[in-house]
Design an enzyme around this catalytic site. Sequence first.
Site, PDB file in Angstrom:
ATOM      1  N   LYS A   1     -48.499  63.794  79.921  1.00 49.62           N
ATOM      2  CA  LYS A   1     -47.100  63.355  79.746  1.00 49.62           C
ATOM      3  C   LYS A   1     -46.513  62.869  81.066  1.00 49.62           C
ATOM      4  CE  LYS A   1     -43.790  66.455  78.366  1.00 49.62           C
ATOM      5  NZ  LYS A   1     -42.543  66.395  79.147  1.00 49.62           N
TER       6      LYS A   1
ATOM      7  N   ASP B   1     -45.085  74.740  84.108  1.00 57.08           N
ATOM      8  CA  ASP B   1     -44.955  74.533  82.657  1.00 57.08           C
ATOM      9  C   ASP B   1     -45.810  75.517  81.856  1.00 57.08           C
ATOM     10  OD1 ASP B   1     -43.119  72.564  83.024  1.00 57.08           O
ATOM     11  OD2 ASP B   1     -44.513  70.897  82.748  1.00 57.08           O
TER      12      ASP B   1
HETATM   13  C1  S3P Z   1     -42.446  67.227  85.602  1.00 53.05           C
HETATM   14  C2  S3P Z   1     -42.076  68.150  86.550  1.00 53.05           C
HETATM   15  C3  S3P Z   1     -41.673  69.526  86.213  1.00 53.05           C
HETATM   16  C4  S3P Z   1     -42.163  69.917  84.826  1.00 53.05           C
HETATM   17  C5  S3P Z   1     -41.870  68.864  83.801  1.00 53.05           C
HETATM   18  C6  S3P Z   1     -42.549  67.561  84.169  1.00 53.05           C
HETATM   19  C7  S3P Z   1     -42.765  65.855  86.050  1.00 53.05           C
HETATM   20  O1  S3P Z   1     -40.265  69.606  86.229  1.00 53.05           O
HETATM   21  O2  S3P Z   1     -41.555  71.145  84.460  1.00 53.05           O
HETATM   22  O3  S3P Z   1     -42.345  69.280  82.535  1.00 53.05           O
HETATM   23  O4  S3P Z   1     -43.319  65.072  85.265  1.00 53.05           O
HETATM   24  O5  S3P Z   1     -42.488  65.556  87.224  1.00 53.05           O
HETATM   25  P1  S3P Z   1     -39.460  69.845  87.596  1.00 53.05           P
HETATM   26  O6  S3P Z   1     -39.762  68.720  88.467  1.00 53.05           O
HETATM   27  O7  S3P Z   1     -38.013  69.876  87.230  1.00 53.05           O
HETATM   28  O8  S3P Z   1     -39.957  71.163  88.100  1.00 53.05           O
END
Ligand code: S3P
Length: 439
Positions: free
Chosen positions: A28, A320
Site C-alpha cells: 500500500k 502497523d
Molecule cells: C505509512 C506510514 C505510517 C503507517 C501508515 C503508512 C506510509 O504512518 O502507519 O499505515 O505509507 O508512510 P505514520 O507515518 O503516520 O507513522
Amino acid sequence: MTKLINKQKLLANKSSSLSGVTSVPGDKSISHRAIVLSMISSETTKIFNFLDSADTNKSLSAAIKLGIKCKKKNGFLEISGKGLYGLMPPKQELFFGNSGTSMRLFMGILSAQKFSSTLTGDSSLNSRPMERVAIQLRNMGACIEMEDGHAPVQIYPTEQIIGCKQRLKVPSAQVKSAILLAALYANSKTILNTDWITRDHTELMLEFFGCLISHNDKEIVMNYGEITGRDALTIPGDFSSAAFLILATLLAKNSQIIIKNVGLNPTRTGFLKILQMMGADITTSIDPNSSFEIQGSIKVKSSVLHGINVPDNLISLSIDELPLVCLAAACAHGTTTIRNASELRFKESDRIVAMTALLSELSIEVKELKDGLIINGGIITGGEIDSFGDHRIAMTALVASTCSKSDILVHNTQNIDTSFPNFVETVNQLGMDIINPDH
Ligand code: S3P
C-alpha cells in the site's frame, strides 16, 4: 463463480490448521508513492502489482483531478507524468476517504504549487492530526490553513519552497515524505534530521526515479529539481498484509505456509524480529532479483510463543503490526510490554483503545498505558467485537480465531478493502474459515 462476501459482518469459525504457498497484494505505502512520483515525473510509467484498494484509489482519483491521465490496464496501471510543473488546478476539493497516506503525501506536493487546493476525508481521516505535516511544510514556505489541526486542509499558492535544514518532529514516515516531496520544488538543498528510523520507501523511490538523495538513519540530504522517472516498476507484496497470515500460521496448530514475493525492506519488518524474540519459527529468503525494494519469501511454522518487553527501537519498524503483536502477546506464555508507542493513538482508530477492548472481550488480561499496553498471555475465548472502523483491527480480530476456544464475530469489516481486499479469500484458501453469517 466465487460467492461475493458482504464485508459488513464476518464470522471467523475456530480454525484448525493453515498450509500452502501464497502471495499478498502489492504494498500500500509503495503503491501510493508510485502514483505520486509517476505523476510528477517526465515519463509514462507502467506500475505492475499496484494495490487496487479503496485507499490507493483515493491517491489515483486525486491524480486524475489534477489533470493526470491514469489507465488501469490488464496487469498494470499506467500513469502519464507531466513533470514537476504540469499539474492542473483541481476543479473540486480533493477527497481522500480514509487514506491518511494519500492526504499527507499530496500535502507535500500541493503545498509547492501555484494554485490553491482543499483536501478533505471521511470522519475518521478528518479527526487525525494534519498540523504535524503543515508545521514542517510551513518551515519551507508553504501556506497551509486548517481548523484545530484537522482536515479540511486549505493550501494556498506559495511564492517559493525554501530548501532548509529541519528536524522531523514526530516518528512518521508520512510527515517525512511530505517534506521530501515538497523539497523537489525547493530553491536549494533540503536537509532533514531524524531521531527515528521510519519506512524509507519515499527515499528509495526518489532515488530510483533519478533524484539526487542520500540518506542514513539520522539524516536525509536531498537535491531539488526535476526527477526523470521510469517507464516501469514492480511493487512487492505488502509485508503488512503478509503479517496477518504469518501470525495466523504461528498461532494455529500443525501449520506451515510460505508467502512469496513479499517486501522485506528492513524498515518494515520489525514485526519478524519481535516474533523471533518471542520464539517464532520464521525464516526469510531474499530474492536476488530484487529491484529498488528488497523482496523475497517468508516461511512460517506453528510456534509456542513467550512474552517479552518489546524493544523501543522496533516500535517504528513494526508500527502497523503492533495490533498483531498484542494478539501474539495474548497467546504467549507470560507478560508482554509495549511502550513508546503513543503513535498508535493516531491511526485509523486509537489502536491502544481498540486492542484493549478487543483483548478484554476475548478474556485476556490487558492494561492500557498512555503509550502502550501490558498484556498477560492466557486463553482466548470467542467473542463479538467491532472493528472501530479500522481495517487492521478487523483483520487482527479475525486472525484470533486461529487460537480461540470458539468463534469470533466481527462487525464493521468493510474497511478491510482499504488495504487487503482479498483477505478473506486468501486466508480461507490457507485453511481459515471466515464467512458472512447473513448469507
Ligand atoms: C505509512 C506510514 C505510517 C503507517 C501508515 C503508512 C506510509 O504512518 O502507519 O499505515 O505509507 O508512510 P505514520 O507515518 O503516520 O507513522
